[in-house]
Design an enzyme around this catalytic site. Sequence first.
Site, PDB file in Angstrom:
ATOM      1  N   ARG A 117      39.058  47.215  34.930  1.00 36.31           N
ATOM      2  CA  ARG A 117      40.226  46.562  35.150  1.00 36.31           C
ATOM      3  C   ARG A 117      41.138  47.111  36.042  1.00 36.31           C
ATOM      4  O   ARG A 117      41.966  46.834  36.657  1.00 36.31           O
ATOM      5  CB  ARG A 117      41.135  47.228  33.635  1.00 36.31           C
ATOM      6  CG  ARG A 117      40.795  46.351  32.530  1.00 36.31           C
ATOM      7  CD  ARG A 117      41.338  47.024  31.052  1.00 36.31           C
ATOM      8  NE  ARG A 117      40.183  48.064  30.735  1.00 36.31           N
ATOM      9  CZ  ARG A 117      40.460  49.059  29.948  1.00 36.31           C
ATOM     10  NH1 ARG A 117      41.768  49.208  29.350  1.00 36.31           N
ATOM     11  NH2 ARG A 117      39.327  50.032  29.688  1.00 36.31           N
ATOM     12  N   TRP A 118      40.624  48.512  36.694  1.00 36.93           N
ATOM     13  CA  TRP A 118      41.360  49.128  37.553  1.00 36.93           C
ATOM     14  C   TRP A 118      41.333  48.276  38.874  1.00 36.93           C
ATOM     15  O   TRP A 118      42.271  48.074  39.703  1.00 36.93           O
ATOM     16  CB  TRP A 118      40.425  50.462  38.050  1.00 36.93           C
ATOM     17  CG  TRP A 118      40.887  51.345  38.956  1.00 36.93           C
ATOM     18  CD1 TRP A 118      41.850  52.409  39.176  1.00 36.93           C
ATOM     19  CD2 TRP A 118      40.449  51.150  40.277  1.00 36.93           C
ATOM     20  NE1 TRP A 118      42.247  52.712  40.348  1.00 36.93           N
ATOM     21  CE2 TRP A 118      41.308  52.062  41.342  1.00 36.93           C
ATOM     22  CE3 TRP A 118      39.602  50.490  41.215  1.00 36.93           C
ATOM     23  CZ2 TRP A 118      41.056  52.386  42.544  1.00 36.93           C
ATOM     24  CZ3 TRP A 118      39.575  50.779  42.648  1.00 36.93           C
ATOM     25  CH2 TRP A 118      40.268  51.481  43.355  1.00 36.93           C
TER      26      TRP A 118
ATOM     27  N   LEU B 103      26.380  73.685  36.682  1.00 35.21           N
ATOM     28  CA  LEU B 103      26.751  72.584  35.691  1.00 35.21           C
ATOM     29  C   LEU B 103      25.476  71.631  35.231  1.00 35.21           C
ATOM     30  O   LEU B 103      24.716  71.113  36.371  1.00 35.21           O
ATOM     31  CB  LEU B 103      27.915  71.856  36.260  1.00 35.21           C
ATOM     32  CG  LEU B 103      28.268  70.571  35.283  1.00 35.21           C
ATOM     33  CD1 LEU B 103      29.260  70.848  34.477  1.00 35.21           C
ATOM     34  CD2 LEU B 103      29.003  69.347  36.466  1.00 35.21           C
TER      35      LEU B 103
ATOM     36  N   ARG C 259      37.782  59.895  26.310  1.00 40.24           N
ATOM     37  CA  ARG C 259      37.769  58.552  26.489  1.00 40.24           C
ATOM     38  C   ARG C 259      38.817  58.131  27.578  1.00 40.24           C
ATOM     39  O   ARG C 259      40.049  57.725  26.901  1.00 40.24           O
ATOM     40  CB  ARG C 259      37.576  57.722  25.426  1.00 40.24           C
ATOM     41  CG  ARG C 259      37.341  56.067  25.928  1.00 40.24           C
ATOM     42  CD  ARG C 259      36.801  55.249  24.818  1.00 40.24           C
ATOM     43  NE  ARG C 259      36.667  53.978  25.321  1.00 40.24           N
ATOM     44  CZ  ARG C 259      35.720  53.005  24.735  1.00 40.24           C
ATOM     45  NH1 ARG C 259      35.120  53.244  23.784  1.00 40.24           N
ATOM     46  NH2 ARG C 259      35.506  51.683  25.284  1.00 40.24           N
TER      47      ARG C 259
ATOM     48  N   HIS D 265      33.701  49.630  39.904  1.00 39.07           N
ATOM     49  CA  HIS D 265      32.591  50.671  39.679  1.00 39.07           C
ATOM     50  C   HIS D 265      32.164  51.436  40.731  1.00 39.07           C
ATOM     51  O   HIS D 265      31.947  52.689  40.572  1.00 39.07           O
ATOM     52  CB  HIS D 265      31.300  49.669  39.309  1.00 39.07           C
ATOM     53  CG  HIS D 265      31.433  48.899  38.072  1.00 39.07           C
ATOM     54  ND1 HIS D 265      32.241  49.349  36.835  1.00 39.07           N
ATOM     55  CD2 HIS D 265      31.302  47.485  37.722  1.00 39.07           C
ATOM     56  CE1 HIS D 265      32.170  48.432  36.167  1.00 39.07           C
ATOM     57  NE2 HIS D 265      31.578  47.208  36.623  1.00 39.07           N
TER      58      HIS D 265
ATOM     59  N   LEU E  72      34.562  55.222  19.901  1.00 41.74           N
ATOM     60  CA  LEU E  72      33.248  55.833  20.591  1.00 41.74           C
ATOM     61  C   LEU E  72      32.268  54.869  21.312  1.00 41.74           C
ATOM     62  O   LEU E  72      31.703  55.321  22.063  1.00 41.74           O
ATOM     63  CB  LEU E  72      32.542  56.819  19.277  1.00 41.74           C
ATOM     64  CG  LEU E  72      33.470  57.796  18.770  1.00 41.74           C
ATOM     65  CD1 LEU E  72      32.336  58.612  18.029  1.00 41.74           C
ATOM     66  CD2 LEU E  72      33.681  58.817  19.884  1.00 41.74           C
ATOM     67  N   SER E  73      32.210  53.632  20.587  1.00 44.28           N
ATOM     68  CA  SER E  73      31.468  52.432  21.238  1.00 44.28           C
ATOM     69  C   SER E  73      30.025  53.145  21.464  1.00 44.28           C
ATOM     70  O   SER E  73      29.385  52.791  22.684  1.00 44.28           O
ATOM     71  CB  SER E  73      31.955  52.220  22.791  1.00 44.28           C
ATOM     72  OG  SER E  73      33.205  51.546  22.595  1.00 44.28           O
TER      73      SER E  73
ATOM     74  N   ASP F 134      35.060  54.324  31.353  1.00 41.34           N
ATOM     75  CA  ASP F 134      35.840  53.457  30.933  1.00 41.34           C
ATOM     76  C   ASP F 134      37.269  52.830  31.835  1.00 41.34           C
ATOM     77  O   ASP F 134      37.992  53.770  32.213  1.00 41.34           O
ATOM     78  CB  ASP F 134      36.250  53.024  29.382  1.00 41.34           C
ATOM     79  CG  ASP F 134      36.364  51.828  28.793  1.00 41.34           C
ATOM     80  OD1 ASP F 134      36.019  50.910  29.414  1.00 41.34           O
ATOM     81  OD2 ASP F 134      37.037  51.796  27.893  1.00 41.34           O
ATOM     82  N   GLY F 135      37.282  51.659  32.149  1.00 46.35           N
ATOM     83  CA  GLY F 135      38.440  51.244  32.991  1.00 46.35           C
ATOM     84  C   GLY F 135      38.162  50.664  34.301  1.00 46.35           C
ATOM     85  O   GLY F 135      38.990  50.358  34.783  1.00 46.35           O
TER      86      GLY F 135
HETATM   87  C1  FPP Z   1      31.795  52.330  26.499  1.00 42.05           C
HETATM   88  O1  FPP Z   1      32.545  51.202  26.113  1.00 42.05           O
HETATM   89  C2  FPP Z   1      31.694  52.364  27.891  1.00 42.05           C
HETATM   90  C3  FPP Z   1      30.588  52.613  28.525  1.00 42.05           C
HETATM   91  C4  FPP Z   1      29.254  52.482  27.841  1.00 42.05           C
HETATM   92  C5  FPP Z   1      30.633  52.681  29.954  1.00 42.05           C
HETATM   93  C6  FPP Z   1      30.331  51.255  30.670  1.00 42.05           C
HETATM   94  C7  FPP Z   1      30.723  51.319  32.128  1.00 42.05           C
HETATM   95  C8  FPP Z   1      29.789  50.500  32.995  1.00 42.05           C
HETATM   96  C9  FPP Z   1      29.226  49.140  32.318  1.00 42.05           C
HETATM   97  C10 FPP Z   1      30.194  50.505  34.434  1.00 42.05           C
HETATM   98  C11 FPP Z   1      29.719  51.580  34.811  1.00 42.05           C
HETATM   99  C12 FPP Z   1      29.400  51.618  36.196  1.00 42.05           C
HETATM  100  C13 FPP Z   1      28.617  52.249  37.112  1.00 42.05           C
HETATM  101  C14 FPP Z   1      28.331  52.127  38.765  1.00 42.05           C
HETATM  102  C15 FPP Z   1      27.845  53.398  36.240  1.00 42.05           C
HETATM  103  P1  FPP Z   1      31.844  49.518  26.072  1.00 42.05           P
HETATM  104  O2  FPP Z   1      32.729  48.720  27.004  1.00 42.05           O
HETATM  105  O3  FPP Z   1      30.543  49.638  26.433  1.00 42.05           O
HETATM  106  O4  FPP Z   1      32.158  49.159  24.721  1.00 42.05           O
HETATM  107  P2  FPP Z   1      33.501  48.345  24.101  1.00 42.05           P
HETATM  108  O5  FPP Z   1      33.223  47.021  24.319  1.00 42.05           O
HETATM  109  O6  FPP Z   1      33.296  48.964  22.655  1.00 42.05           O
HETATM  110  O7  FPP Z   1      34.607  49.037  24.566  1.00 42.05           O
END
Ligand code: FPP
Length: 234
Positions: free
Chosen positions: A23-24, A130, A182, A36, A189-190, A19-20
Amino acid sequence: MKRQQERTKAPQHVAFVMDGNGRWATQRGLPRLAGHRSGLANVTRIAEALVERHVSYMSMYMFSTENWKRPKEEVVGIFELLTEWLGDTGPRLQARGVTFRHLGRREPLPGSLLEAIDYVCEGPPASGNLALGLAINYGGRAEIVDALRSVLATVQQQEIDEAAIAGALYTAHMPYPDLLVRPGGELRLSNYMLWQAAYAELYFSPVLWPDFDEEELDRSMNAYATRHRRFGGL
Ligand code: FPP
């Protein structure tokens, strides 16, 4: 009798929410997809850092069953970046002893991404440093629905228990996460690991994922080391 309380060792399984990234990028005046891309580069760094720290399992929440609500061009861009990253970085991580598993629903992910996922998941047998679970099109509720469907098809109702459900989850091959991290400042936890995180230790960091470096990783692991896990006991 062995006490349930566990004075913490190093975590065996660390689960991350990616997450982030957006915004980054926005903070730097860049398009969200640049964030991303940096986020994916950081997955590589953190996986390598976990190998060095002898952590056996990592899972990474990269795209949820709810993230389809995002603009189409972002979703398509994310899938393209993921496909490229799996092809380029998968073999590099496999050479470090990383094995991959997909956690999530295959449908309706695009064929090119599924091929890239299958390519790393079927990669050469690694030394098993891993195991990295790629949570792509993952939802905790969807996972429980899928597990129940599979259990109901094979197990008599009176024999359904927690072990039967755990064995039908996408994560059946992994222990439950000990530490769930997170980054990005949100305190929720989303829909991640809803069943598995029942007794996970939670660590929320304000640092945006592309900046979540080894120092911040160690901060989370040090915080974990101070926790007393009781699992409901004393
Ligand atoms: C959960 O919060 C975060 C995730 C499910 C990760 C989401 C990440 C991406 C969509 C970008 C990933 C990029 C790549 C290239 C793999 P949420 O934002 O889905 O839910 P929230 O609205 O509750 O915060």
